[in-house]
Design a protein around this motif. Structure first.
Motif, short mmCIF file in Angstrom:
data_model
loop_
_atom_site.label_atom_id
_atom_site.label_comp_id
_atom_site.label_asym_id
_atom_site.label_seq_id
_atom_site.Cartn_x
_atom_site.Cartn_y
_atom_site.Cartn_z
N GLU A 442 0.83 -1.20 0.00
CA GLU A 442 0.00 0.00 0.00
C GLU A 442 0.87 1.25 0.00
N ILE A 443 0.42 2.26 -0.71
CA ILE A 443 1.12 3.54 -0.80
C ILE A 443 0.51 4.51 0.21
N VAL A 444 1.35 5.06 1.07
CA VAL A 444 0.87 5.96 2.11
C VAL A 444 1.64 7.28 2.04
N PHE A 445 0.93 8.39 2.15
CA PHE A 445 1.55 9.71 2.25
C PHE A 445 1.12 10.33 3.58
N ASN A 446 2.09 10.61 4.43
CA ASN A 446 1.81 11.17 5.75
C ASN A 446 1.92 12.69 5.74
N GLU A 447 1.21 13.31 6.68
CA GLU A 447 1.27 14.75 6.90
C GLU A 447 1.03 15.55 5.62
N VAL A 448 -0.11 15.30 5.01
CA VAL A 448 -0.52 16.08 3.85
C VAL A 448 -1.75 16.91 4.22
N TYR A 449 -1.91 18.01 3.55
CA TYR A 449 -3.02 18.93 3.84
C TYR A 449 -4.09 18.76 2.75
N PRO A 450 -5.34 18.48 3.18
CA PRO A 450 -6.40 18.24 2.19
C PRO A 450 -7.13 19.52 1.81
N LEU A 451 -7.60 19.55 0.56
CA LEU A 451 -8.49 20.61 0.09
C LEU A 451 -9.61 19.93 -0.70
N TYR A 452 -10.83 20.36 -0.44
CA TYR A 452 -11.98 19.76 -1.13
C TYR A 452 -12.90 20.87 -1.63
N GLU A 599 -7.43 15.05 -7.86
CA GLU A 599 -8.39 14.17 -8.53
C GLU A 599 -9.69 14.93 -8.70
N ARG A 600 -10.33 14.70 -9.81
CA ARG A 600 -11.57 15.38 -10.14
C ARG A 600 -12.55 14.37 -10.72
N TYR A 601 -13.77 14.42 -10.28
CA TYR A 601 -14.75 13.50 -10.84
C TYR A 601 -16.09 14.20 -11.00
N LYS A 602 -16.87 13.70 -11.96
CA LYS A 602 -18.14 14.32 -12.31
C LYS A 602 -19.29 13.52 -11.70
N THR A 603 -20.23 14.23 -11.10
CA THR A 603 -21.50 13.63 -10.66
C THR A 603 -22.58 14.51 -11.28
N ASP A 604 -23.44 15.09 -10.46
CA ASP A 604 -24.30 16.18 -10.93
C ASP A 604 -23.55 17.47 -10.58
N GLY A 605 -22.51 17.73 -11.35
CA GLY A 605 -21.57 18.81 -11.06
C GLY A 605 -20.17 18.23 -11.03
N VAL A 606 -19.23 19.01 -10.51
CA VAL A 606 -17.83 18.58 -10.49
C VAL A 606 -17.28 18.71 -9.07
N GLU A 607 -16.70 17.62 -8.57
CA GLU A 607 -16.04 17.63 -7.27
C GLU A 607 -14.54 17.43 -7.47
N HIS A 608 -13.76 17.94 -6.53
CA HIS A 608 -12.31 17.71 -6.62
C HIS A 608 -11.70 17.57 -5.23
N ASN A 609 -10.67 16.72 -5.17
CA ASN A 609 -9.85 16.56 -3.96
C ASN A 609 -8.43 16.94 -4.29
N MET A 610 -7.77 17.60 -3.35
CA MET A 610 -6.35 17.90 -3.50
C MET A 610 -5.65 17.61 -2.18
N TYR A 611 -4.40 17.11 -2.30
CA TYR A 611 -3.57 16.89 -1.12
C TYR A 611 -2.19 17.45 -1.42
N ILE A 612 -1.65 18.24 -0.48
CA ILE A 612 -0.35 18.86 -0.70
C ILE A 612 0.51 18.64 0.55
N GLY A 613 1.79 18.37 0.31
CA GLY A 613 2.69 18.14 1.43
C GLY A 613 4.04 17.63 0.98
N ASP A 614 4.98 17.62 1.89
CA ASP A 614 6.36 17.23 1.58
C ASP A 614 6.46 15.78 1.12
#
Length: 789
Positions: A442-452, A599-614
Motif C-alpha cells: 500500500e502507498i501511504v503519504f503522511n502529513e498532507v493537507y487536504p483541500l476539497y 483528482e476530479r470526478y463528475k456527478t451532478d456537477g464537479v467535485e475535486h480533492n487535492m492533497y499537498i505536502g512534503d
C-alpha cells in the motif's frame, strides 16, 4: 580548396612528391625502353620545380604547378579508370584535395556548387594525439591500434545522403624529425595511454612541430551507403531482440570484433538521476561490474572522485587501462576494488547519454592490462548512437512494464504521486524476476493537507424528476390517443380496460413521482401495450400510419419517450464538461507552482480533492506558504467555474443552477491508496472525520432555519477554526479587488451533522461577467434578471 589551419600539431605538413619521384628515378634506368622513356618524361617535367621534391607548405603552389602535378600522378590516376574509381590525392587527414578522379568530381558536382566534403568522424580536439600516435608507430616503431574507419557524407543530385568509406594509401608519406627527437620508451607510451585527455603530457613527450610529414596520401573511396543502412537496420533489430536477456548481450560479440579482444565482456548499469544512484538492469542475464551483485548503489559509493567527474558531471568515458596499478595507488578505492575483486585487469566505462541526460553506463572489461585504453576507447564513438537508441528503447519498455504493473495493481495514478508507485513497481518487478512472490504494498503519504471543493448542480434531483414526469405523461397520453381510436372503431372491452389502466398511471405520475414509477410505466408499456400495438399494425394501413407517428417519438436506446430527459441529461453533461475543462486547465498551472495530488470526478456537477505536502513531492521542500497559495488558487478557480456556468446557462435546454462549496480542514492527515478500491482515502479513525464531513456537508442547513447552506450565486466556505475564517476573509477581500466577489459576505453557523458539530461557514456572493465584457460584472440577482430579459 581549403588551406592548412593554424591548429597546433606535432606534425608540420609538407606536400612533396619525393617518394613517388624516387621510383621514377629508378625506372628511368630500366632496360625497358617504354618504361624508361615514360619515367624520364615525368622526371624531366618535374626537374625545373625542385620544390615538388623538397616539399612546400604554400598551397598556392598546387594551382601553379597543377599541370606538372597531373603528369607526376598520371600512373596513380589512370585515364582508363578515372570514371570508375572514386579517388583523390590530398594531405593526410585533411580536406586539401589537389587531384581527383573524374567520378569523384562528378559526385561533388551533383552535391552542389558550394559543397565541400568534410571527413565525418575526425574531431579536431583529438587530432594532436592522433598525429602523435602516427609518429609513435611510423617513426618510433610502436604498434598502437589507432585504425578507425573514416567517411565522407555527400548528398547526390536528388538530395539523398550517400556515405563513402575512405581507405588511405600512405606509401608516399615520410615522417622525419626536426632536429634531434626525444627518446620515447615503453614506460612513456604506457603513461600516454593512461592520459588520453592530458594533451599537455602528449605535447611534453612529442612537442608541437617536432616532426615533418612529407608527402601526400592517396584516398580510395567506396560507396557504403547500403552497408550503412543495413547497420542501422541491424541496430534496430538488436534493440528489439530479447534473446539472451537484453540488447547488451546481443552485441557482445560485435564488440569483441570491433576491439579485437576475444575476452572482452560487457555490462551495464542504469543511472537513476532522482536518487543519484546506479541500478541493475531489471532483466535477467545482464551483469554490472560496477554494482557486482548489488541491486542498487549510490554513485558516490560506486565511483571515485575522478570517475564521478568524468561519467556523471562531464558524460565522458573513463578508462582504467591497468586496474591492478590503480587498485594499489588508491588503497582499494572504488571502482578499482570492485573490478580487482572480479579479476578484471582493464576497464572502459562509457556514459550513455542523450541531450545531456545520463541514462546509464556501459561497462567494457578485459582480463588483460592495457587491452582497453584511451586510444582504442575512441572506437566506441562510432557505435554509441546505436547503444543510446537501444538503451532508450529498453528504458521505454521498462517504463511500459512499470506502467502495466501500476495499471493492473492501482489503475491510473496522478503524475504528482507517480514516482512513489514507480518505486514500488520496480521493487515488484525485481522480486518477481528473482522468483519470489511479490505483492504490491500500500502507498501511504503522511502529513498532507487536504483541500476539497464542489460545484454542484442545484436541485438536480428535482429537475430530473420533473423531466421524467413530463416524458412519462406525454408517452402515456400518446398511448391513450391510439387506444381511444381503437375503442371507437372496434368497441372491444379490452381496449377500454387498457385505457382505464393508462389513465391510472397518468394520475399516479401527475401526483408524485415515486422511485419505482418510471420502471412501472416502462414494464406496463413493454408487456401490455406494445403487443397490442403490434397487433393493430397488422389490421389496417390506418393503424400503421397512426402507430408510425407514435413510434417516431420513441427513443430507440431507452424504448420510451425521451425528450425532456434528453434535454436534462445533455444540459448536465455540458455543464460538467465546461466546469471540468476550467479546473483541468487551471490545474496544470497549479502543478507548476508546487506539485500536489489532484483528482476530479463528475456527478451532478464537479467535485475535486487535492492533497499537498512534503511526502508527496519527495525531494522538494514544502512550506505552508504553498498550502495558502493553493487555497487562494482554489477559491479563484471556483469563481471562474461559476462564471463559466453562467456564461453557458442561457444556452442550455434546461437552465440549471449551480452552487459551490469549499471545505477547509485545519491540520494535516495521512492518505492511503486502497488497493481494493483503487483510490486514495484518508488513513486512520481520527482522519475519517474529514471524509464524513465531505459526504454530508452539502446537505447541511443554516442553524435555526430551513435554509440550505449552498445557494446559487454564492460560494460557501466551511471551516471550524477562527484562523481559517480570518484567512479566507482576507482572500475574499483580495479577490473582490480583482472582480471575483461583490463584497456581500455573511458568516453563518451550521446545524450539527451526524457525528459532527461546531462547523461554521462563510458565504460570499460571486461577481459574474458571462459575456467577458471588460469591467462589467453582475451579482447573481442581476444576472437572473439579465437572463430573463
Amino acid at each position: 580548396m581549403k588551406g592548412f589551419t593554424d591548429k597546433i600539431s606535432p606534425l608540420e605538413h609538407h606536400i612533396s612528391f619525393n617518394k613517388l619521384l624516387k621510383q621514377y628515378d629508378e625506372m628511368a634506368q630500366s632496360e625497358d625502353t617504354y618504361l624508361a622513356s615514360k619515367a624520364s618524361y615525368i622526371v624531366n617535367a618535374q626537374a625545373p620545380f625542385p620544390e615538388l621534391r623538397e616539399g612546400f607548405t604554400d598551397i598556392s603552389l598546387l594551382a601553379k604547378h597543377k599541370e606538372v602535378i597531373q603528369i607526376i600522378l598520371q600512373d596513380l590516376f589512370s585515364s582508363v579508370l578515372t570514371t570508375n574509381e572514386i579517388k583523390t590525392a590530398s594531405t593526410p587527414y585533411s580536406n586539401i584535395i589537389f587531384n581527383s578522379s573524374k567520378r569523384f568530381e562528378r559526385i561533388l558536382e551533383a552535391a552542389g556548387q558550394n559543397f565541400e566534403p568534410e571527413i565525418r568522424n575526425q574531431e579536431e580536439e583529438v587530432s594532436y594525439i592522433m598525429a602523435c600516435v602516427v609518429i609513435l608507430n611510423f617513426y618510433y616503431g610502436f604498434k598502437l591500434d589507432f585504425k578507425r574507419p573514416f567517411f565522407y557524407d555527400i548528398p547526390d543530385a536528388n538530395g539523398v545522403m550517400r556515405h563513402y568509406r575512405i581507405l588511405y594509401n600512405a606509401d608516399f608519406i615520410e615522417i622525419l624529425p626536426k632536429g634531434s627527437p626525444l627518446k620515447i620508451t615503453q614506460k612513456d607510451v604506457d603513461e600516454l595511454l593512461e592520459n588520453i585527455d592530458n594533451v599537455e603530457l602528449w605535447k611534453e613527450k612529442i612537442p608541437p612541430n617536432s616532426f615533418i610529414s612529407k608527402g601526400f596520401v592517396i584516398s580510395n573511396m567506396f560507396d557504403v551507403t547500403a552497408e550503412h543502412s543495413i547497420s542501422e537496420i541491424k541496430s534496430n533489430l538488436i534493440i528489439n531482440d530479447k534473446s539472451g536477456g537484453n540488447f547488451i548481450k546481443g552485441v557482445e560479440n560485435t564488440f569483441k570484433s570491433l576491439f579485437g579482444l576475444p575476452n572482452l565482456r560487457i555490462g551495464f548499469a542504469v543511472y537513476n538521476s532522482k536518487d543519484e544512484q546506479f541500478e541493475r538492469v531489471s532483466v535477467n542475464g545482464i551483469d554490472s561490474f560496477i554494482l557486482q551483485k548489488k541491486k542498487v548503489e549510490t554513485c558516490n559509493e560506486s565511483l571515485c572522485k575522478a570517475s564521478y567527474s568524468k561519467l556523471i558531471d562531464q558524460n565522458r568515458f573513463f578508462v582504467i587501462s591497468d586496474v591492478e596499478k590503480y587498485y594499489k595507488l588508491s588503497d582499494g578505492m572504488p571502482p578499482y576494488k570492485g573490478l580487482h575483486d572480479q579479476k578484471i585487469k582493464s576497464a572502459l566505462l562509457t556514459p550513455i547519454a542523450k541531450d545531456g541526460r545520463l541514462l546509464g553506463v556501459l561497462e567494457l572489461v578485459s582480463d588483460k592490462a592495457n587491452d582497453l585504453n584511451s586510444v582504442n576507447a575512441k572506437k566506441l564513438e562510432d557505435v554509441i548512437p546505436y547503444i543510446v537508441s537501444a538503451v532508450l528503447r529498453s528504458l521505454e519498455e521498462e517504463e511500459n512494464l512499470i506502467d502495466a504493473v501500476i495499471q493492473n495493481e492501482c489503475t491510473s495514478v496522478h503524475s504528482s504521486v507517480y514516482w512513489k508507485f514507480k518505486e514500488e513497481a520496480k521493487r515488484f518487478i525485481l522480486e518477481d524476476q528473482e522468483g519470489l512472490q511479490p505483492s504490491f504494498r500500500e502507498i501511504v503519504f503522511n502529513e498532507v493537507y487536504p483541500l476539497y471543493g464542489q460545484t454542484d448542480i442545484k436541485d438536480s434531483s428535482q429537475a430530473r424528476n420533473t423531466a421524467i414526469q413530463r416524458d412519462l405523461m406525454i408517452q402515456l397520453s400518446e398511448i391513450n390517443n391510439v387506444l381511444s381510436e381503437a375503442w371507437e372503431k372496434n368497441k372491444l372491452p379490452i381496449y377500454e380496460e387498457l385505457i382505464f389502466r393508462v389513465n391510472n398511471h397518468i394520475d399516479d405520475v401527475k401526483e408524485v413521482l415515486h422511485t419505482n414509477s418510471e420502471q412501472a410505466v416502462f414494464d406496463f408499456v413493454n408487456d401490455e401495450i406494445n403487443p397490442v400495438f403490434a397487433h393493430l399494425k397488422k389490421t389496417s394501413k390506418y393503424y400503421q400510419d397512426l402507430l408510425l407517428s407514435y413510434e417516431s417519438k420513441i427513443d430507440m436506446g431507452t424504448g420510451s419517450y425521451y425528450d425532456h430527459r434528453k434535454n436534462y441529461d445533455e444540459s448536465v453533461t455540458l455543464i460538467n464538461k465546461k466546469l471540468a475543462s476550467v479546473i483541468d486547465k487551471k490545474q496544470e498551472e497549479a502543478q507548476n507552482m508546487y506539485p500536489h495530488y489532484f483528482e476530479r470526478y463528475k456527478t451532478d456537477g464537479v467535485e475535486h480533492n487535492m492533497y499537498i505536502g512534503d511526502s508527496i513531492t519527495g525531494a522538494r521542500e514544502f512550506d505552508l506558504l504553498y498550502l495558502s497559495n493553493l487555497r487562494l488558487w482554489q477559491l479563484q478557480v471556483m469563481c471562474e467555474m461559476e462564471n463559466k456556468h453562467y456564461a453557458l446557462k442561457s444556452k442550455l435546454q434546461v437552465q440549471l443552477d449551480v452552487a459551490s462549496l469549499i471545505l477547509v480542514y485545519n491540520g494535516s492527515l495521512s492518505i492511503r491508496f486502497r488497493m481494493d478500491e483503487k483510490r486514495f482515502d484518508v488513513d486512520g479513525t481520527y482522519n475519517a472525520r474529514y471524509e464524513i464531513i465531505k459526504k454530508r456537508i452539502d446537505k447541511s442547513y443554516i442553524k435555526g432555519t430551513n435554509q440550505r447552506l449552498t445557494q446559487p450565486g454564492k460560494i460557501a466556505i466551511v471551516y471550524s477554526q477562527k484562523k481559517d475564517e480570518l484567512e479566507y476573509l482576507r482572500y475574499i477581500k483580495f479577490l473582490k479587488s480583482k472582480g471575483y466577489f461583490d463584497g456581500k459576505v455573511e458568516i453563518v453557523e451550521l446545524e450539527g451533522l451526524q457525528g459532527v458539530s461546531g462547523l461554521k461557514a462563510i458565504r460570499a456572493s460571486v461577481c459574474y461577467n458571462p459575456n467577458n465584457e471588460k469591467g462589467k460584472t453582475y451579482s447573481y440577482e442581476d444576472l437572473m434578471e439579465e437572463i430573463k430579459n
